[in-house]
Design an enzyme around this catalytic site. Structure first.
Site, PDB file in Angstrom:
ATOM      1  N   GLU B  51      80.707  46.586  31.938  1.00  0.00           N
ATOM      2  CA  GLU B  51      80.189  47.950  32.061  1.00  0.00           C
ATOM      3  C   GLU B  51      80.424  48.787  30.808  1.00  0.00           C
ATOM      4  O   GLU B  51      79.636  49.676  30.496  1.00  0.00           O
ATOM      5  CB  GLU B  51      80.861  48.669  33.241  1.00  0.00           C
ATOM      6  N   ASN B  52      81.551  48.550  30.138  1.00  0.00           N
ATOM      7  CA  ASN B  52      81.897  49.399  29.010  1.00  0.00           C
ATOM      8  C   ASN B  52      81.179  49.015  27.725  1.00  0.00           C
ATOM      9  O   ASN B  52      81.563  49.454  26.647  1.00  0.00           O
ATOM     10  CB  ASN B  52      83.415  49.418  28.795  1.00  0.00           C
TER      11      ASN B  52
END
Lengths: 235, 228
Positions: B51-52
């Site tokens: 996600e990051n």
């Protein structure tokens, strides 16, 4: 044009009581520790802070919370290896939490920077995080309406910066930083290296300088994980 | 009923890995689902998303070799594979919500036969935290859950309706449990058993499941190697 400030203290000096402040980073990656610590030194109160997390240990955002500067936190994941600073205040009702799904948080900030007041997302439909929000169907599927998020100030961490405010980022330290840079009245960037105009390949610019108001060079910036391993505290 | 020979987490992860195709874009949830990466089938090259803002990450670095600007969604240090890419959070969740991820693999407290999932919060005590779970369950083409078949105190985790706070509605497509592989027929709100442990009868499996199990054609034998 020169957006350079000599010190982090000068760059954050006008952040006022009650301001909304976006702080870049995902955990410690991309967290502008030196700008946060300068803000702790300046000491404004009743801040609303937008960050993915709620700090870790006793430095950076966690230290801001410990100092009682944060009235409200808007985040997706207020947990970490050492979340005590936030947890204690949350459980004592001393800090307000607006919990936002991570992708919605990112898109609300993007929308804020892009002049889009609201948008629809499938995220959180049918859950308690979506239950008070307007919904609508598009092509037979239900969606939740979410609103833009803007701030008075954004504190971001970048790798290279030039006097025009053009920025590049290092590895996965990019995360929320380029989004927050677009969504604040004043964007303050700490850069690990300030280069001359032309020192960044225009094709490599991630955040164009139009989004950046102030730059401070912080060589060899501190890393939250390393500080926490050393059990550091700020101040 | 006590169940002999249940799969452990490594074995559940191994079984889920068998269904990941070459070239698939995959997001593995923090914790248990991360184990799936270790069982990638030789000759297949899934591309892992976090996600990051990373596509194409590999194993964890050696201790002392960590670069804390290079982490995954669990805030653990990672390394890059050749061909990796970085991007900001809005782009990362465009990949998720926009239907570009082939599969998201998550843990769960409960999964319902209509595809609802609860995996972010047990009750209203403590500090709530959601992260990217609500986005992932609404975006990936396949949403797979890895879980023990029952809770530690023996209650079914596959149920007719979730009682814990929902993460998403009508989104889980397959569940890999310690006893079986079960598809979720979301449109008809049915669990359909694909595979079960060979020594387990359908009645045994039904007795530890909180919603009716359906069968279409043959039920395969859930066979996995010894792993620990």
């Amino acid at each position: 044009m020169n957006k350079r400030f000599a010190t982090a203290a000068e760059a954050v000096a006008d952040i006022f009581d009650g301001a909304t402040v976006m702080i870049g980073g995902f955990g410690g990656s991309g967290a502008p520790i030196e700008l946060i610590h300068a803000l702790i030194d300046a000491g404004p109160k009743n801040l609303t802070v937008v960050n993915n997390n709620a700090g870790n240990g006793h430095v950076g955002l966690a230290a801001m919370i410990e100092q009682g500067m944060v009235k409200k936190l808007i985040c997706s994941f207020p947990k970490s290896k050492d979340p005590k600073a936030f947890t204690d205040r949350y459980l004592a009702d001393e800090i307000e939490l607006e919990l936002v799904p991570q992708g919605t948080l990112a898109e609300r900030i993007r929308a804020g920077g892009a002049g889009i007041p609201a948008f629809y997302t499938p995220t959180a439909y049918g859950t308690e995080l979506g239950e008070t929000k307007p919904t609508a169907e598009f092509d037979g599927k239900p969606y939740v309406q979410e609103r833009w998020l803007k701030a008075d100030f954004a504190l971001v961490k970048a790798e290279l910066g030039d006097p025009y405010g053009n920025l590049t980022y290092r590895l996965a330290a990019r995360n929320f930083n380029p989004l927050m840079a677009t969504a604040a009245g004043k964007t303050i960037a700490q850069v690990s290296r300030l280069v001359e105009a032309g020192g960044i390949d225009p094709e490599a610019v991630v955040t164009p300088g139009i989004f950046v108001n102030r730059l401070v060079e912080v060589e060899n910036p501190q890393q939250e994980e390393v500080l926490n391993q050393a059990e550091a505290r700020y101040p | 009923m006590s169940i002999q020979g249940q799969l452990n987490q490594e074995q559940i992860a191994w079984r889920a890995a068998q269904d990941i195709e070459d070239g698939a874009y995959v997001n593995l949830g923090i914790g248990f689902p991360e184990k799936v990466a270790a069982y990638t089938i030789d000759g297949r090259e899934p591309i892992f998303h976090t996600e990051n803002g990373v596509l194409g990450f590999g194993r964890a670095p050696e201790k002392g070799e960590e670069d804390w600007d290079l982490i995954n969604a669990g805030k653990k240090a990672i390394t890059l594979k050749p061909g990796a890419a970085f991007f900001d959070h809005a782009t990362s969740f465009a990949m998720i919500r926009g239907g570009h991820l082939d599969v998201a693999i998550l843990g769960a407290l409960q999964v319902a036969s209509n595809g609802d999932i609860a995996n972010w919060r047990v009750g209203d005590k403590g500090v709530p935290a959601v992260g990217g779970a609500m986005d992932l369950v609404n975006g990936a083409k396949r949403v797979a859950v890895l879980t023990d078949h029952v809770t530690r105190d023996g209650k079914p985790k596959l149920v007719e309706a979730c009682t814990f706070p929902l993460t998403g509605v009508g989104c889980v497509t397959r569940v890999y449990t310690s006893l079986a592989v079960i598809d979720v027929d979301i449109a008809n709100a049915r669990f359909v058993v694909l595979e079960k442990l060979p020594h387990l009868s359908m009645d045994d499996l039904q007795s530890v499941t909180g919603a009716k199990l359906h069968v279409e054609g043959d039920v395969g034998a859930l066979q996995v190697p010894e792993l620990s």
